[in-house]
Design a protein around this motif. Structure first.
Motif: not given
Length: 96
Positions: A19-27
């Motif tokens: 999910t590198a294109g749309y991964f949220m760091v808080r997850n």
């Protein structure tokens, strides 16, 4: 991935890669906690051997014979020709 292979950290890295294109760091911490809890539950319940895709002691392959190498060469040539044909088809489609 983490539960099957018993590697929660690798599972989190794999999920980030996918999910590198749309991964949220808080997850990231949530994903790590989920992977660790899944691995621990399967390990403590004793199901790690029942759900494992790969065993710890794989059987050794008997080795290759001359006919195997001939087949590998033929397979490589066929796949190479198919790849050339595919590139040629894409080139013709782009020219249209």
């Amino acid at each position: 991935v983490g539960t099957t292979f018993g590697t929660p950290f690798a599972a989190v890295l794999f999920s980030i890669e996918v999910t590198a294109g749309y991964f949220m760091v808080r997850n990231l911490p949530r994903s790590f906690l989920c992977a660790i809890s899944g691995t621990l539950c399967i390990t403590f319940l004793g199901y790690n051997k029942a759900f494992a895709l790969f065993s710890d002691m794989p059987k050794m392959a008997p080795g290759y014979h001359a006919r195997d190498f001939a087949f590998f060469i033929l397979l490589g040539v066929v796949c190479g020709l198919f790849g050339c044909f595919f590139v040629w088809c894409i080139k013709k489609m782009v020219e249209i």
